[in-house]
Design a protein around this motif. Sequence first.
Motif, PDB file in Angstrom:
ATOM      1  N   ARG A   1     -13.667  -3.334 -20.494  1.00  0.00           N
ATOM      2  CA  ARG A   1     -13.237  -3.442 -19.145  1.00  0.00           C
ATOM      3  C   ARG A   1     -13.879  -4.452 -18.148  1.00  0.00           C
ATOM      4  NH1 ARG A   1     -15.479  -0.835 -14.372  1.00  0.00           N
ATOM      5  NH2 ARG A   1     -13.971  -0.501 -12.470  1.00  0.00           N
ATOM      6  N   VAL A   2     -12.994  -5.340 -17.495  1.00  0.00           N
ATOM      7  CA  VAL A   2     -13.548  -6.297 -16.758  1.00  0.00           C
ATOM      8  C   VAL A   2     -13.257  -5.917 -15.044  1.00  0.00           C
ATOM      9  CG1 VAL A   2     -13.469  -8.051 -18.699  1.00  0.00           C
ATOM     10  CG2 VAL A   2     -11.380  -7.656 -17.001  1.00  0.00           C
ATOM     11  N   VAL A   3     -14.050  -6.593 -14.287  1.00  0.00           N
ATOM     12  CA  VAL A   3     -13.857  -6.078 -13.059  1.00  0.00           C
ATOM     13  C   VAL A   3     -13.758  -7.370 -12.168  1.00  0.00           C
ATOM     14  CG1 VAL A   3     -14.811  -5.225 -10.923  1.00  0.00           C
ATOM     15  CG2 VAL A   3     -15.197  -4.144 -13.330  1.00  0.00           C
ATOM     16  N   GLU A   4     -12.630  -7.532 -11.430  1.00  0.00           N
ATOM     17  CA  GLU A   4     -12.499  -8.661 -10.626  1.00  0.00           C
ATOM     18  C   GLU A   4     -12.852  -8.345  -9.071  1.00  0.00           C
ATOM     19  OE1 GLU A   4     -12.182 -11.397 -12.335  1.00  0.00           O
ATOM     20  OE2 GLU A   4     -11.337 -10.567 -14.350  1.00  0.00           O
ATOM     21  N   ARG A   5     -13.397  -9.119  -8.307  1.00  0.00           N
ATOM     22  CA  ARG A   5     -13.831  -9.092  -7.055  1.00  0.00           C
ATOM     23  C   ARG A   5     -13.012 -10.080  -6.005  1.00  0.00           C
ATOM     24  NH1 ARG A   5     -20.042  -9.540  -5.163  1.00  0.00           N
ATOM     25  NH2 ARG A   5     -19.581 -11.527  -5.472  1.00  0.00           N
ATOM     26  N   PHE A   6     -12.763  -9.367  -4.966  1.00  0.00           N
ATOM     27  CA  PHE A   6     -11.698 -10.286  -4.109  1.00  0.00           C
ATOM     28  C   PHE A   6     -12.247 -10.062  -2.616  1.00  0.00           C
ATOM     29  CE2 PHE A   6      -9.033  -9.222  -7.685  1.00  0.00           C
ATOM     30  CZ  PHE A   6      -8.555 -10.685  -7.899  1.00  0.00           C
ATOM     31  N   THR A   7     -12.606 -11.139  -1.879  1.00  0.00           N
ATOM     32  CA  THR A   7     -13.143 -10.925  -0.566  1.00  0.00           C
ATOM     33  C   THR A   7     -11.775 -10.972   0.329  1.00  0.00           C
ATOM     34  OG1 THR A   7     -15.167 -11.953  -1.225  1.00  0.00           O
ATOM     35  CG2 THR A   7     -14.677 -11.705   1.185  1.00  0.00           C
ATOM     36  N   LEU A   8     -11.871  -9.858   1.157  1.00  0.00           N
ATOM     37  CA  LEU A   8     -10.913  -9.789   2.029  1.00  0.00           C
ATOM     38  C   LEU A   8     -11.091 -10.458   3.491  1.00  0.00           C
ATOM     39  CD1 LEU A   8      -9.318  -6.256   1.451  1.00  0.00           C
ATOM     40  CD2 LEU A   8      -8.848  -8.243   0.355  1.00  0.00           C
ATOM     41  N   PRO A   9     -10.008 -10.893   4.238  1.00  0.00           N
ATOM     42  CA  PRO A   9     -10.276 -11.332   5.713  1.00  0.00           C
ATOM     43  C   PRO A   9     -11.022 -10.443   6.442  1.00  0.00           C
ATOM     44  CG  PRO A   9      -8.071 -11.902   4.812  1.00  0.00           C
ATOM     45  CD  PRO A   9      -8.653 -11.007   3.992  1.00  0.00           C
ATOM     46  N   LYS A  10     -11.696 -10.767   7.389  1.00  0.00           N
ATOM     47  CA  LYS A  10     -12.446 -10.023   8.206  1.00  0.00           C
ATOM     48  C   LYS A  10     -11.552  -9.825   9.517  1.00  0.00           C
ATOM     49  CE  LYS A  10     -17.003 -12.475   7.521  1.00  0.00           C
ATOM     50  NZ  LYS A  10     -18.080 -13.301   8.254  1.00  0.00           N
ATOM     51  N   ASN A  11     -11.975  -8.434  10.085  1.00  0.00           N
ATOM     52  CA  ASN A  11     -11.222  -8.103  11.239  1.00  0.00           C
ATOM     53  C   ASN A  11      -9.945  -7.617  11.107  1.00  0.00           C
ATOM     54  OD1 ASN A  11     -13.747  -8.670  12.841  1.00  0.00           O
ATOM     55  ND2 ASN A  11     -13.090 -10.711  13.065  1.00  0.00           N
ATOM     56  N   ILE A  12      -9.661  -7.240   9.830  1.00  0.00           N
ATOM     57  CA  ILE A  12      -8.293  -6.766   9.343  1.00  0.00           C
ATOM     58  C   ILE A  12      -8.068  -5.302   9.810  1.00  0.00           C
ATOM     59  CG2 ILE A  12      -7.893  -8.419   7.676  1.00  0.00           C
ATOM     60  CD1 ILE A  12      -8.637  -6.254   5.790  1.00  0.00           C
ATOM     61  N   GLN A  13      -6.941  -4.762  10.360  1.00  0.00           N
ATOM     62  CA  GLN A  13      -6.838  -3.631  10.854  1.00  0.00           C
ATOM     63  C   GLN A  13      -6.186  -2.718   9.620  1.00  0.00           C
ATOM     64  OE1 GLN A  13      -3.871  -3.726  13.930  1.00  0.00           O
ATOM     65  NE2 GLN A  13      -4.731  -5.437  15.001  1.00  0.00           N
ATOM     66  N   TYR A  14      -7.341  -1.595   9.686  1.00  0.00           N
ATOM     67  CA  TYR A  14      -6.938  -0.444   8.685  1.00  0.00           C
ATOM     68  C   TYR A  14      -6.015   0.336   9.304  1.00  0.00           C
ATOM     69  CZ  TYR A  14     -10.865  -2.137   5.565  1.00  0.00           C
ATOM     70  OH  TYR A  14     -11.613  -2.900   4.968  1.00  0.00           O
ATOM     71  N   PRO A  15      -5.346   1.301   8.456  1.00  0.00           N
ATOM     72  CA  PRO A  15      -5.473   1.344   6.899  1.00  0.00           C
ATOM     73  C   PRO A  15      -4.892   0.383   6.121  1.00  0.00           C
ATOM     74  CG  PRO A  15      -3.724   2.888   7.492  1.00  0.00           C
ATOM     75  CD  PRO A  15      -4.426   2.354   8.858  1.00  0.00           C
ATOM     76  N   LEU A  16      -5.245   0.106   4.953  1.00  0.00           N
ATOM     77  CA  LEU A  16      -4.712  -1.189   4.400  1.00  0.00           C
ATOM     78  C   LEU A  16      -3.826  -0.318   3.012  1.00  0.00           C
ATOM     79  CD1 LEU A  16      -7.974  -3.233   3.799  1.00  0.00           C
ATOM     80  CD2 LEU A  16      -6.040  -3.590   5.387  1.00  0.00           C
ATOM     81  N   SER A  17      -2.687  -1.108   2.730  1.00  0.00           N
ATOM     82  CA  SER A  17      -2.045  -0.861   1.909  1.00  0.00           C
ATOM     83  C   SER A  17      -2.169  -1.846   0.530  1.00  0.00           C
ATOM     84  CB  SER A  17      -0.465  -0.724   1.857  1.00  0.00           C
ATOM     85  OG  SER A  17      -0.228   0.283   2.865  1.00  0.00           O
ATOM     86  N   VAL A  18      -2.500  -1.312  -0.528  1.00  0.00           N
ATOM     87  CA  VAL A  18      -2.919  -2.235  -1.467  1.00  0.00           C
ATOM     88  C   VAL A  18      -2.162  -2.282  -2.857  1.00  0.00           C
ATOM     89  CG1 VAL A  18      -4.660  -3.195  -3.535  1.00  0.00           C
ATOM     90  CG2 VAL A  18      -5.492  -2.364  -1.001  1.00  0.00           C
ATOM     91  N   GLU A  19      -1.536  -3.100  -3.252  1.00  0.00           N
ATOM     92  CA  GLU A  19      -0.437  -3.157  -4.517  1.00  0.00           C
ATOM     93  C   GLU A  19      -0.958  -3.913  -5.640  1.00  0.00           C
ATOM     94  OE1 GLU A  19       4.201  -3.113  -5.254  1.00  0.00           O
ATOM     95  OE2 GLU A  19       3.087  -5.036  -4.620  1.00  0.00           O
ATOM     96  N   ILE A  20      -1.327  -3.650  -6.816  1.00  0.00           N
ATOM     97  CA  ILE A  20      -1.962  -4.372  -7.733  1.00  0.00           C
ATOM     98  C   ILE A  20      -1.112  -4.319  -8.944  1.00  0.00           C
ATOM     99  CG2 ILE A  20      -3.832  -4.730  -9.312  1.00  0.00           C
ATOM    100  CD1 ILE A  20      -4.662  -4.903  -6.461  1.00  0.00           C
ATOM    101  N   LYS A  21      -0.762  -5.223  -9.529  1.00  0.00           N
ATOM    102  CA  LYS A  21       0.046  -5.430 -10.854  1.00  0.00           C
ATOM    103  C   LYS A  21      -0.356  -6.387 -11.764  1.00  0.00           C
ATOM    104  CE  LYS A  21       4.607  -5.256  -8.408  1.00  0.00           C
ATOM    105  NZ  LYS A  21       5.817  -6.076  -8.128  1.00  0.00           N
TER     106      LYS A  21
END
Length: 601
Positions: free
Chosen positions: A544-564
């Motif tokens: 298993r490998v793990v990839e990390r992504f830094t999201l922009p600051k001050n974004i409005q939650y809740p967040l919807s995440v779609e991974i393909k």
Amino acid sequence: MKILLINLDMLFMFLSGILLMDYFHVIWSYFRVIEFLHVFGSIAVTVLFVLPFLYKHIKESMVQFKHKSLSGVLFGLVFFIIIVSGVYLFLVGNRGGDVFGLLSYYIHLYGSFVLVLLLIVHLKKYFLLKYASVVASVFILFLPSNSYAKEEKLTNIVYADGVKRYHNIDWTNSTTCKECHPKIFQQWADSNHRHLADSNPYYMVLENLAEMDRGKEFRKWCMGCHNPSAVSMHQERTTHFMKDNIMPEPLFVSGSQNLINEYKVHPNRLEQGVSCIACHRIVDAKPKGNSSYALSLSKRKKYLFEDSHSEAEVWISHKLINAKPTVHKEEYMKPLYKKSQYCASCHNEFLPHSQKKVVSTYEQWKESSFNKSKDPKKHKECLDCHMSYIKDGEFIGQSGTSTVGGKKKKAIKTHYFTGANHFLAGLKSKEHEQQSIELLKTSAALDVALKNNQLFVGVKNVGAGHKLPTGAADFRELWLDITVKDSNGKTVFSSGKLDKKGDIEKNSIIYNKIFGDKNGKPVGLFFWRYEKLLKDTRIPAGKRVVERFTLPKNIQYPLSVEIKLNFRIYPQWVTNIVKAAYPQLTDPPIITIKEVEKQFD
């Protein structure tokens, strides 16, 4: 004198039948002639001599002279049963799945001993065995001879039968297998194994590039696995017909109908790709790759008329095989075929000039958790995944017969040869395409987490017994397609999208390998120029490998995440090159192997 002739006729039928028993291990060159003589000789003898004699004999003895003979009646009854069982064996056969076939075989075999005993008792003054030497001498007249021209060895193929090249008639066309193995033929007919050479536009472009870059002889490095029949005959290149530079018809024809049609007109014309014989006459295989297998075509045991093309002779040949198929099975099925090293003889690749490994699928499997030879319940060979039927993500055994009238099996090995390349097979058969896509979707698992504005995506190789993906160079694309939207539905982060040209955008997470030349420049299609490995992000089996992504600051939650987790069999830049030569080719679709949607508050 007539009785003597009848005795000799009966002796001929008895002895020729006995010699066909497995107990005697008669040399095949004798066996095939004896079988033919036994079947057709018995028919001729029975129709022309025995039946007319018996009719006259019964009429005179039992009707005119009122003789009563229990041994004679029993002889006639047993003789009739043997005729019926023999006719059944010839017309229907004993392929293993028919209880009547098996019963007929034993009745025909052991009934002959009873028949001879009854004949001796009935005749008394005649003793048939003294004429055995006369019948045996007849067989000597039919001793076959084998002669083959010799040629030099090509690639890593070993010719185990001692020849140095083959002729096109040695390569029995796969169409001849269709009548007895229709389901297997149909699966193979649209598979990528069948279409590895002239009807594969990607291969044809690469073989032509190989000659342009390394010279004409270098084609044979490709042909040893992609076109073994041609390379074994010292053909210098793979060829196909073209019409006004348009894609060759086989790319879009289902069921290899073009091969079937061609066979009807030119039965001895060489078949390209990996044929039935190309796999089923391999007698040894080494896992080093580059066609490291041993073929034996010229010394295989063939029944009489097995290579004939007239309808009558083909019919006779099939009936001879049906009556006693043991030798046929032994000639075309080996325990080796269940071993992964058998597949590795081609599915490993190394460069002949530098010995550098291009594909190491077998070594990856050996080091994986799939290779547990000491634990049969957990052990998986290549064919356990790539030659099994898949439905809803599960490997299920398809019960049935691999041969018409054959023995019913719980799980038949399929010949779709499912793998990553769903695209080319899918142009001919949606079933083939779906089987490969089903296999792809069993290969990986996705998970996602969010912490301190960091998006973590885990990708695990759960189903492949090798690195994910496997294959040569960077001709496979497996990548993450990520979309993050805020509470207003606005996309605040994305990765892994396609640009206007159809290429994956830069800085995306792509799991592949990239070969470089001696100067560190990517070699592209010329993967035989490989000197340095520039990148290898493929995922080993079970890892298993793990990839990390830094999201922009001050974004409005809740967040919807779609991974393909997406897969494409060929990059767009490769397809564009191939389409320049084959404009009818369509673009390979993108397959989503796994998809996760999650909301983070």
